[in-house]
Motif scaffolding. Structure first.
Motif: not given
Ligand code: ATP
Length: 393
Positions: A140-159
């Motif tokens: 399956d093609l999943k285009n959004g990138g992995d969660l590690r990449y997004h944690i390193s970019k976003t740092k903290k997420f909202s609840e």
């Protein structure tokens, strides 16, 4: 999807079951062993109709669009199937690199497990095949990138964002567990977004069929590994829920609870102290902290999830979660990756790995992940000298 044990009369072999390969009673060595590090190939015959994987599909069935990632053994391409124009991710793995990195076992393990698992919250496999040099998995093609990449970019997420992310993981995990399989490597790198912000579980290299006796080896990624896995004790589904707790801790606090440079340091931290969220970050609820604290319980028998998905989803943090809407994918995800922000093309530079020069090229070419075009064989490589599969784990 084949959900039965398959029996091959001619070779007296059993193959895929919902829980993986049951029994193999016949094998044929086709390559002689010339040195201690050379692979010998053992072929197991299987009936073509036992699999979703069609032997008529091969590399030429796809148009290569562009590379979208780089794995341990080769590039991952965005491809379009010529018939039907459907888009997929195609993982290309150089056989010599797979053998050099002693990863035949994990690659074949992943392929076998993906053969039997199909779920909307997983990165599913559609085809597996090979040419002389490479193994290919069409996913399956999943285009959004992995969660590690997004944690390193976003740092903290909202609840709200974190709850949606965790709910996606729990859906996929519940499906895997209800098929008797432990993933054993749940971590941000193995969770990928699509463009809409839904999250999918991938990488089944060290997943295994759960039986009470066999899950005693230590494998996984330090930092996400449950104490019972680190200490080589028997482990079950609670080990995967521990990893979910660590991920939620990370989304909430911006760091992991047990850190260290290596397995030993992390192990020392786990022995010395039970981590817990004592102070709530701004905007987070008490229920969220309680949920994390119960998931990261060091003792598996006290851990939330030890009794299964039911008790996890009954926790007050998830009490009103719209599971049905989630499984219908009818919710707008609260965290949506920006398109094209998930992949750095510089990572596609040349490989500087050392391919083991003692590996016999001709032998490596006989490594099959799907059906060979004419023989319809499926193949595993065993290390010469020892009766042990090559393995990265
Ligand atoms: N199904 C997919 N859809 C979109 N992109 C993907 C997909 N699978 C992998 N990728 C991209 O390719 C990169 C490498 O993926 P891969 O799963 O091969 O990584 P890996 O875990 O390092 O590899 P390996 O399991 O071969 O060691 C990912 O980080 C991602 O950017």
């Amino acid at each position: 999807m084949n959900r039965n044990i398959d029996y091959h009369r001619k070779t007296n072999s059993y193959y895929f079951s919902p829980l993986g390969i049951k029994k193999k009673t016949s094998k044929r060595t086709i390559v002689s062993q010339q040195g201690p590090r050379e692979p010998s190939l053992v072929i197991h015959q299987i009936r073509p109709e036992t699999s979703d994987i069609s032997q008529s599909v091969n590399k030429n069935s796809y148009s290569y669009l562009y590379p979208i990632g780089r794995g341990g053994f080769g590039k991952v391409w965005k491809v379009e199937m010529k018939r039907g124009k459907e888009l997929f991710a195609m993982k290309e793995m150089l056989k010599l690199r797979v053998i050099s990195k002693r990863s035949v076992h994990s690659v074949m393990n992943e392929r076998k497990i993906l053969e039997v698992l199909k779920d909307p919250f997983l990165v599913n496999m559609h085809y597996a095949f090979q040419d002389r040099e490479n193994l290919f998995l069409v996913l399956d093609l999943k285009n959004g990138g992995d969660l590690r990449y997004h944690i390193s970019k976003t740092k903290k997420f909202s609840e709200i964002q974190a709850k949606f992310i965790i709910a996606c993981i729990l859906c996929g995990l519940n499906y895997i567990h209800s098929n008797g399989i432990l993933h054993r490597d749940i971590k941000p790198e193995n969770l990928v977004f699509d463009e809409r912000g839904y999250l999918y579980i991938t990488d089944f290299g060290i997943a295994r069929v759960w039986t009470p006796e066999n899950a005693k080896d230590t494998s996984g990624t330090p930092g996400y590994m449950a104490p019972e896995v680190i200490f080589r004790q028997n482990h079950g589904i609670a080990a995967d829920y521990f990893a979910v707790g660590i991920i939620l801790y990370e989304l909430m606090m911006g760091r992991r609870p047990y850190v260290g440079r290596d397995r030993k340091e992390i192990r020392d931290h786990i022995i010395s102290k039970q981590a817990r969220i004592a102070e709530l970050p701004v905007g987070w609820s008490e229920e969220a902290a309680d949920f994390v604290n119960k998931l990261i319980q060091r003792k598996a028998s006290y851990r939330l999830g030890n009794k299964g998905f039911g008790e996890v989803k009954d926790h007050p943090w998830l009490k009103d979660f719209p599971w049905k809407d989630l499984s219908d994918m009818a919710i707008a995800a609260p965290y949506v990756p920006k398109s094209q922000d998930n992949f750095d093309p510089r990572t596609l530079g040349d490989w500087k790995d050392d391919i083991d020069p003692t590996i016999d090229l001709a032998s490596s070419q006989n490594l099959f992940i799907g059906y060979s075009y004419d023989e319809r064989v499926f193949c595993e490589t065993k290390s010469a000298g020892h009766k042990k599969s090559f393995s990265s784990v």
